[in-house]
Design a protein around this motif. Structure first.
Motif, mmCIF file in Angstrom:
data_model
loop_
_atom_site.group_PDB
_atom_site.id
_atom_site.type_symbol
_atom_site.label_atom_id
_atom_site.label_comp_id
_atom_site.label_asym_id
_atom_site.label_seq_id
_atom_site.Cartn_x
_atom_site.Cartn_y
_atom_site.Cartn_z
ATOM 1 N N ILE A 1 0.826 -1.200 0.000
ATOM 2 C CA ILE A 1 0.000 0.000 0.000
ATOM 3 C C ILE A 1 0.868 1.261 0.000
ATOM 4 C CG2 ILE A 1 -1.614 1.368 1.370
ATOM 5 C CD1 ILE A 1 -3.053 -0.822 -0.024
ATOM 6 N N SER A 2 1.903 1.282 0.825
ATOM 7 C CA SER A 2 2.753 2.468 0.886
ATOM 8 C C SER A 2 3.451 2.710 -0.446
ATOM 9 C CB SER A 2 3.771 2.343 2.017
ATOM 10 O OG SER A 2 4.523 1.153 1.891
ATOM 11 N N ALA B 1 0.820 3.979 -3.037
ATOM 12 C CA ALA B 1 0.437 5.370 -2.800
ATOM 13 C C ALA B 1 1.541 6.323 -3.250
ATOM 14 C CB ALA B 1 0.126 5.575 -1.324
ATOM 15 N N LEU C 1 1.544 6.471 -7.105
ATOM 16 C CA LEU C 1 0.399 7.226 -7.602
ATOM 17 C C LEU C 1 0.592 8.721 -7.395
ATOM 18 C CD1 LEU C 1 -2.379 4.799 -6.349
ATOM 19 C CD2 LEU C 1 -1.842 5.302 -8.741
ATOM 20 N N SER C 2 1.184 9.087 -6.282
ATOM 21 C CA SER C 2 1.434 10.496 -6.001
ATOM 22 C C SER C 2 2.485 11.093 -6.923
ATOM 23 C CB SER C 2 1.877 10.662 -4.537
ATOM 24 O OG SER C 2 2.108 12.011 -4.218
ATOM 25 N N GLU D 1 -7.323 1.394 3.988
ATOM 26 C CA GLU D 1 -6.201 1.849 3.166
ATOM 27 C C GLU D 1 -6.574 1.889 1.682
ATOM 28 O OE1 GLU D 1 -2.177 1.232 5.522
ATOM 29 O OE2 GLU D 1 -2.816 -0.601 4.486
ATOM 30 N N THR E 1 -8.837 4.877 1.148
ATOM 31 C CA THR E 1 -8.099 6.136 1.242
ATOM 32 C C THR E 1 -7.321 6.400 -0.042
ATOM 33 O OG1 THR E 1 -7.885 5.930 3.637
ATOM 34 C CG2 THR E 1 -6.343 7.402 2.536
ATOM 35 N N VAL E 2 -6.584 5.405 -0.507
ATOM 36 C CA VAL E 2 -5.790 5.588 -1.727
ATOM 37 C C VAL E 2 -6.695 5.826 -2.928
ATOM 38 C CG1 VAL E 2 -4.135 4.497 -3.287
ATOM 39 C CG2 VAL E 2 -3.852 4.258 -0.813
ATOM 40 N N ASP E 3 -7.790 5.073 -3.030
ATOM 41 C CA ASP E 3 -8.701 5.271 -4.161
ATOM 42 C C ASP E 3 -9.360 6.646 -4.094
ATOM 43 O OD1 ASP E 3 -10.240 3.962 -6.494
ATOM 44 O OD2 ASP E 3 -11.827 4.789 -5.210
ATOM 45 N N MET F 1 -7.998 9.359 -3.083
ATOM 46 C CA MET F 1 -7.013 10.332 -3.546
ATOM 47 C C MET F 1 -6.695 10.177 -5.026
ATOM 48 S SD MET F 1 -4.316 10.682 -0.368
ATOM 49 C CE MET F 1 -3.987 8.926 -0.148
ATOM 50 N N LEU G 1 -5.976 2.405 -8.632
ATOM 51 C CA LEU G 1 -5.441 1.334 -7.791
ATOM 52 C C LEU G 1 -6.205 0.043 -8.043
ATOM 53 C CD1 LEU G 1 -3.553 0.492 -5.385
ATOM 54 C CD2 LEU G 1 -5.497 1.027 -3.883
#
Length: 297
Positions: free
Chosen positions: A44-45, A48, A51-52, A77, A80-82, A84, A89
């Motif tokens: 996940i980290s 993210a 993607l950023s 998680e 949250t990522v989706d 943003m 993802l």
């Protein structure tokens, strides 16, 4: 068209991940795939961060090990990522490598039972449902996400054995297949997946097949691939046998190989470099050129 993706292995030093991901995007490749291995980079980290640092590329995780993560945390998680990075993802889940799960005190006596409970709860949480469950492994009491995804997030399931493959067809939004399947193993694998889909009445639903395929380019690529697959216990003594499990060569050779996998039922070929690949940026460049050949064919 069968798509071609690049894999960034979890053994890649964290300092190299963002430059590689940016190179993937610059090369015109649509997807990066990752996975979690103990005790390397986190799925996940890493997703993210990629993607950023990029604007367009999608990130697949193939996969997050279910014994290692509470299902509510996984749902939080992913959501949250989706939230943003909507739609970028693709978070896969799997049983995890059993010796590693035992090493951290998380090994499940019945990985199949865990996957059934986990996948159902995860799907419901991501759909915005309020979930109460009392299973052998998944226990939730009136749990709901404050920020569920605005649109469905596909969660493919990784599988190898016959029962896991049926379960992937029944509960997954796709299946992630490891590199040892190769072209020879695909017919039987996809038959088991289809059995699971039939049980769930999901025959007509979208169900992408993601195949990890060892690959390389440049001088010595075949020798590197042969050495790694041999270490996995596979018999790839000559190039004919190796070509059933790996792709190597220039952009045209990679594109031709991807088409063979597409003809066998694969939707995405995720090219997996060897641990000792000497020039990952060059591999990314060749994969990008192969992807362009596939698009324009």
């Amino acid at each position: 068209m069968t798509s071609l993706a690049c894999i960034i292995r979890p053994s890649t030093p964290p300092s190299r991940i963002i430059p590689l991901a940016r190179a993937v995007e610059s090369a015109g490749i649509d997807e990066v795939w990752l996975w979690e291995d103990c005790f390397q980079t986190g799925g996940i980290s890493t997703a993210a961060a990629i993607l950023s640092a990029t604007e367009r590329v999608r990130v697949g995780i193939g996969v997050l090990p279910t014994p290692l993560r509470n299902v509510a945390l996984t749902a939080m998680e992913i959501a949250t990522v989706d939230g943003m990075f909507p739609g970028r993802l693709v978070p896969g889940i799997g049983h995890g490598v059993q010796p590693w799960m035992a090493q951290v005190g998380a090994k499940a006596a019945s990985p199949l039972t865990l996957m059934r409970e986990y996948s159902g709860a995860l799907r419901a949480l991501l759909a915005g449902e309020r979930v109460t469950a009392s299973g052998r492994y998944v226990s939730l009491d009136d749990v709901a996400l404050d920020w569920p995804p605005a649109r469905p997030v596909p969660v493919p399931v990784a599988a190898t054995g016959p029962r896991s493959l049926r379960l992937a067809g029944e509960f997954g939004d796709g299946v992630v297949l490891e590199g040892s399947v190769g072209l020879p193993g695909l017919p039987a694998v996809l038959e088991r997946v289809a059995e699971g889909r039939a049980v769930a009445g999901r025959d007509g639903a979208s169900f992408p097949v993601i195949q990890f395929v060892p690959g390389g380019t440049g001088p010595g690529a075949a020798a590197r691939l042969r050495a790694e697959l041999t270490a996995w216990g596979m018999d790839v003594a000559d190039d004919t046998a190796l070509a059933q499990y790996a792709l190597w060569g220039d952009a045209q050779a990679l594109a031709d190989g991807v088409r063979r996998y597409g003809g066998a039922g694969v939707d995405t070929v995720a090219l997996q470099p060897t641990e000792d690949d000497p020039d990952l940026e060059q591999l990314v460049s060749v994969v990008g050129a192969a992807q362009e050949l596939l698009r324009t064919a």
